[in-house]
Design a protein around this motif. Structure first.
Motif, short mmCIF file in Angstrom:
data_model
loop_
_atom_site.label_atom_id
_atom_site.label_comp_id
_atom_site.label_asym_id
_atom_site.label_seq_id
_atom_site.Cartn_x
_atom_site.Cartn_y
_atom_site.Cartn_z
N GLN A 45 1.06 -1.29 -0.02
CA GLN A 45 -0.34 -0.06 -0.24
C GLN A 45 0.53 1.24 0.61
O GLN A 45 0.26 1.68 -0.57
CB GLN A 45 -0.70 0.19 0.92
CG GLN A 45 -1.62 1.03 1.43
CD GLN A 45 -2.63 1.11 2.47
OE1 GLN A 45 -3.45 0.52 3.01
NE2 GLN A 45 -3.69 2.34 2.73
N PRO A 46 1.87 1.71 0.79
CA PRO A 46 2.80 2.86 0.48
C PRO A 46 3.23 2.83 -0.25
O PRO A 46 3.89 4.33 -0.97
CB PRO A 46 3.39 2.35 2.05
CG PRO A 46 3.23 1.50 2.87
CD PRO A 46 2.28 0.31 1.68
N TYR A 47 3.27 2.32 -1.17
CA TYR A 47 4.34 2.17 -2.75
C TYR A 47 3.45 2.04 -3.98
O TYR A 47 3.79 2.88 -5.22
CB TYR A 47 5.23 1.02 -2.66
CG TYR A 47 6.10 0.70 -1.60
CD1 TYR A 47 6.87 1.78 -0.99
CD2 TYR A 47 5.98 -0.25 -0.89
CE1 TYR A 47 7.50 1.60 0.07
CE2 TYR A 47 6.37 0.07 0.65
CZ TYR A 47 7.71 0.66 0.71
OH TYR A 47 8.52 0.48 1.86
N ILE A 48 2.02 1.93 -3.82
CA ILE A 48 1.35 2.10 -5.04
C ILE A 48 -0.02 2.47 -4.72
O ILE A 48 -0.83 3.04 -5.70
CB ILE A 48 0.88 0.16 -5.77
CG1 ILE A 48 0.20 0.14 -3.83
CG2 ILE A 48 2.30 -0.08 -6.19
CD1 ILE A 48 -0.98 -1.66 -4.68
N GLU A 49 -0.26 3.26 -3.65
CA GLU A 49 -1.77 4.14 -3.17
C GLU A 49 -1.20 5.45 -3.40
O GLU A 49 -0.40 6.16 -2.85
CB GLU A 49 -2.33 3.95 -1.61
CG GLU A 49 -3.64 4.87 -1.37
CD GLU A 49 -4.16 4.38 -0.41
OE1 GLU A 49 -3.88 4.75 0.75
OE2 GLU A 49 -4.50 2.90 -0.17
N ASN A 224 11.24 -4.27 8.24
CA ASN A 224 10.04 -4.58 8.72
C ASN A 224 8.85 -3.42 7.60
O ASN A 224 8.69 -2.69 7.82
CB ASN A 224 10.03 -3.60 9.93
CG ASN A 224 7.87 -3.49 10.48
OD1 ASN A 224 7.44 -4.51 10.46
ND2 ASN A 224 8.44 -2.84 11.83
N ASN A 225 10.03 -3.19 6.48
CA ASN A 225 8.94 -2.58 4.85
C ASN A 225 9.33 -1.44 5.45
O ASN A 225 8.04 -0.48 5.17
CB ASN A 225 7.38 -3.25 5.03
CG ASN A 225 6.67 -2.77 3.92
OD1 ASN A 225 7.37 -3.20 2.76
ND2 ASN A 225 5.17 -1.92 3.48
N ASN A 226 10.57 -1.25 5.65
CA ASN A 226 10.01 0.86 6.06
C ASN A 226 11.30 0.89 5.00
O ASN A 226 12.66 0.28 5.43
CB ASN A 226 11.06 0.90 7.07
CG ASN A 226 11.33 2.52 7.79
OD1 ASN A 226 11.89 3.39 6.21
ND2 ASN A 226 11.98 2.84 8.98
N ALA A 227 11.30 1.28 3.44
CA ALA A 227 11.84 1.59 3.18
C ALA A 227 13.39 2.83 2.76
O ALA A 227 14.45 2.15 3.00
CB ALA A 227 11.34 2.08 1.61
N GLU A 228 13.63 3.97 3.95
CA GLU A 228 13.88 4.61 4.68
C GLU A 228 15.66 3.71 4.96
O GLU A 228 16.65 3.93 5.47
CB GLU A 228 13.21 5.80 5.45
CG GLU A 228 12.68 6.50 4.97
CD GLU A 228 11.90 7.63 5.39
OE1 GLU A 228 12.72 7.57 6.52
OE2 GLU A 228 11.33 8.72 4.68
N ARG A 229 15.00 2.66 5.47
CA ARG A 229 16.48 1.57 6.78
C ARG A 229 17.62 1.05 5.22
O ARG A 229 18.56 0.57 5.48
CB ARG A 229 15.80 0.69 7.24
CG ARG A 229 15.18 1.57 8.89
CD ARG A 229 14.16 -0.43 9.35
NE ARG A 229 15.46 -1.35 10.11
CZ ARG A 229 14.92 -1.82 10.35
NH1 ARG A 229 13.70 -2.13 10.50
NH2 ARG A 229 15.89 -2.45 11.27
N LEU A 230 16.78 1.30 3.76
CA LEU A 230 18.04 0.37 2.91
C LEU A 230 19.27 1.56 2.92
O LEU A 230 18.95 1.93 2.98
CB LEU A 230 17.00 0.58 2.32
CG LEU A 230 18.08 -1.11 0.78
CD1 LEU A 230 18.00 -2.23 1.20
CD2 LEU A 230 17.18 -0.53 -1.16
#
Length: 284
Positions: A45-49, A224-230
């Protein structure tokens, strides 16, 4: 076919600028398989909504550097029908916004000669920057030129990564590939390895699409699906990935903020990624 080593090392890649926005972020995310399965709806959802809460997947940095198929230029000497995407690495220097302008630069770092019967290995680096010159992402691509060995270059001397642990994976998940055969990152049937899918219900997916899909799974397992951690993601390709199939991603924690992974096609029981490594912020 022989190639001109120095000509490729000096290849005049143009500096390109590209503007992207929320629609592009969503398009690329869907090309990476987001939205393909109901049980991934909350994760995706955070990436396509659309809306103010939209986030950009880090792997879209690779899509933003994707441009002209320059290897088709006859002056390169590359037998482009026989190229194979072997390895890809992405390092994030600053999280990507969902809209902005980026500057793309690239160069050939090295070409190794594996012999006339084994081809050549080309190392390429790309950089994504903002208009002020701050680096956003660095990408390294390894390509096997199967039709270009025997040009008289230096042998390959890059070290192999440490093997994956022999113990069972610390975490695993299954993730569907894009179901549509016309998925945005399908491989052209002009490429020899993809020609076998022409006219069939499935398409072979480019390394870019495979990289993005593996990144989605790695973000879920390690961040945990947090893109900023990559911080970085590296994968080594072992076999093709097709539309409409299931990938099993296995992950082993190797150090704080670091994990190893591999990916396997479930229905075909075939390896797709033989090795991968993710670095991430372990504190968030």
């Amino acid at each position: 076919m022989s190639l001109d080593y120095q000509k490729l090392i000096d290849w005049p890649f143009p500096v390109t600028r590209r503007h992207y926005g929320p629609a592009d972020c969503i398009h690329y995310a869907r090309g990476f398989g987001a939205g393909a399965a109901a049980d991934w709806a909350e994760t995706d959802q955070p990436y396509i909504e659309e809306g103010k809460n939209l986030k950009a997947l880090p792997m879209i940095a690779v899509a933003l550097t994707d441009g002209e198929f320059w290897q088709q230029n006859p002056e390169t000497g590359i037998v482009w029908q026989q190229i194979v995407h072997a390895q890809e690495s992405l390092r994030i220097h600053r999280p990507l916004a969902t809209e902005g302008e980026v500057v793309v630069t690239q160069k050939i770092d090295e070409i190794f000669d594996r012999g006339a019967d084994k081809g050549a290995v080309m190392l390429q680096s790309l950089q994504l920057s903002d208009p002020q010159g701050e680096t956003l992402a660095s990408i390294e691509v390894t390509t096997v030129l199967r039709g270009n060995g025997g040009f008289g270059g230096k042998p390959q001397n890059t070290p192999r990564p440490a093997p994956l642990p022999e113990r069972p994976a610390d975490a695993l998940l299954e993730i569907p590939t894009p179901p549509e055969p016309d998925t945005p990152f399908r491989l052209s049937a002009e490429i020899a390895v993809a020609a076998q899918t022409e006219g069939k219900a499935q398409s072979m997916i480019r390394g870019l699409g495979c990289f993005g899909l593996a990144g989605r799974g790695a973000l879920k397992l390690a961040c945990n699906n947090n893109a900023e951690r990559l911080r970085s993601l590296t994968v080594r390709y072992a076999g093709p990935m097709f539309s409409g199939e299931t990938m099993r991603l296995e992950l082993w924690h190797s150090a704080p903020g670091q994990a190893l992974l591999r990916m396997h096609a479930v229905e075909r029981d075939k390896p797709v990624l033989s090795y991968g490594m993710i670095e991430y912020d372990p504190k968030n």
